[in-house]
Design an enzyme around this catalytic site. Structure first.
Site, PDB file in Angstrom:
ATOM      1  CG  ASP A   6      -2.167   0.984   1.016  1.00  0.00           C
ATOM      2  OD1 ASP A   6      -2.453   1.373   0.074  1.00  0.00           O
ATOM      3  OD2 ASP A   6      -2.473   1.477   2.307  1.00  0.00           O
ATOM      4  CG  ASP A  28       0.138   1.258   7.650  1.00  0.00           C
ATOM      5  OD1 ASP A  28       0.123   0.030   7.934  1.00  0.00           O
ATOM      6  OD2 ASP A  28      -0.872   1.906   6.912  1.00  0.00           O
TER       7      ASP A  28
END
Length: 315
Positions: free
Chosen positions: A202, A219
């Site tokens: 992502d 993340d």
């Protein structure tokens, strides 16, 4: 805890107590950070520092999948790549408190990268090549693969099973999403086999923070197996930007240019997934507040029209 409101019991006191239980004594300062899938907080410490506490959405990832996320982050950090990795506390990174699974991270600030800068894009390309070199060493076992099953078919089922999708648009949505699924399948078949590796998954600009010392990545919650181009296309808004990324990438790792033909399919998969993700999470109170437009029939009408346009472009 309720599946409809998985974070209802995650009060500020519970967050602070979880940080204390890990041996990082909080001083009461608490700031909720932008996150919908999980809940993430910046917590002040008595020694004047901060940690970031990430509470995982119940039921989304298995313990084994989270362990693979953490191990990948630590593996990257071990070779001095700028990945923010979880803190290891008494030999563990995945912690538990009051029924919640969580991890603590060092706080790392920064600003959004300047993607208009060729120098910064080449820098990011070099780092992504090094991340992929590490990612190619091993395979994920418990984490998802970037494929039609997880990015199109499961989100389709979520949307079709949700009250959020207006009943009169049910058949139209199913037809449009099905066309995208068929078109994506044809595009992947036309491109042929591509090398699969562990990815960030992502890698949009919000997951890259820039400081005076350069960028760092955050993340890995969507880390999964897939083609290298997945971590490139979201940072490249046009062809010159992709050229700059690949100029840097090529200094550390070979890139198969055939993967570029997958970008329209990957973009299509993400668009189908986005609507299904909102539909699946709609009972979480954070989602109606953050995505009120998804409760309007006209948004679904536009989404269906967009899916047909995407399918037309892919065929």
């Amino acid at each position: 805890m309720s599946a409809a409101a998985p974070y209802a019991a995650l009060s500020p006191d519970v967050v602070l107590a979880a940080v204390d239980a890990a041996g990082s004594w909080s001083d009461g300062r608490l700031l909720a950070l932008n996150s919908y899938e999980n809940r993430v907080f910046q917590v002040g410490l008595e020694d004047g520092g901060f940690v970031v506490a990430k509470f995982y959405r119940p039921g989304r990832w298995s313990d084994a999948a989270i362990a693979e996320e953490h191990a990948f982050a630590l593996e990257l950090a071990a070779v001095e790549l700028p990945m923010v990795a979880p803190l290891v506390i008494d030999g563990q990174t995945l912690l538990r408190h009051e029924g919640y699974r969580y991890a603590l991270y060092p706080r790392r600030g920064g600003r959004a990268p300047s993607l208009e800068s060729r120098d910064q894009l080449e820098w990011l390309g070099r780092l992504l090549a090094r991340i992929h070199a590490v990612g190619s060493r091993e395979r994920f076992v418990a984490r998802a693969t970037l494929d039609r099953a997880t990015m199109i078919q499961a989100p389709m089922r979520a949307a079709l099973g949700s009250d959020l999708l207006p009943a009169h648009l049910f058949d139209a949505y199913r037809h449009a999403a099905g066309r995208v699924d068929d078109a994506v399948a044809q595009r992947f078949e036309a491109v042929g086999p591509v090398r699969q590796l562990r990815l960030h998954g992502d890698c949009h600009p919000g997951n890259v923070l820039w400081t005076d010392a350069g960028p760092h990545f955050v993340d890995l919650d969507d880390a999964r197996t897939g083609p290298a181009v997945q971590d490139l296309w979201m940072l490249a808004g046009d062809e010159p930007m992709m050229d700059a990324l690949l100029e840097g990438y090529g200094q550390f790792r070979d890139f198969d240019p055939g993967e570029l033909a997958l970008i329209p399919a990957l973009r299509a998969m993400r668009q189908v997934h986005y609507a299904g993700w909102i539909a699946e999470r709609w009972h979480d109170p954070a989602f109606p507040a953050a995505f009120p437009f998804a409760a309007e029939a006209r948004w679904w009408e536009q989404h269906i029209a967009d899916l047909h346009e995407i399918a037309d472009d892919l065929f």
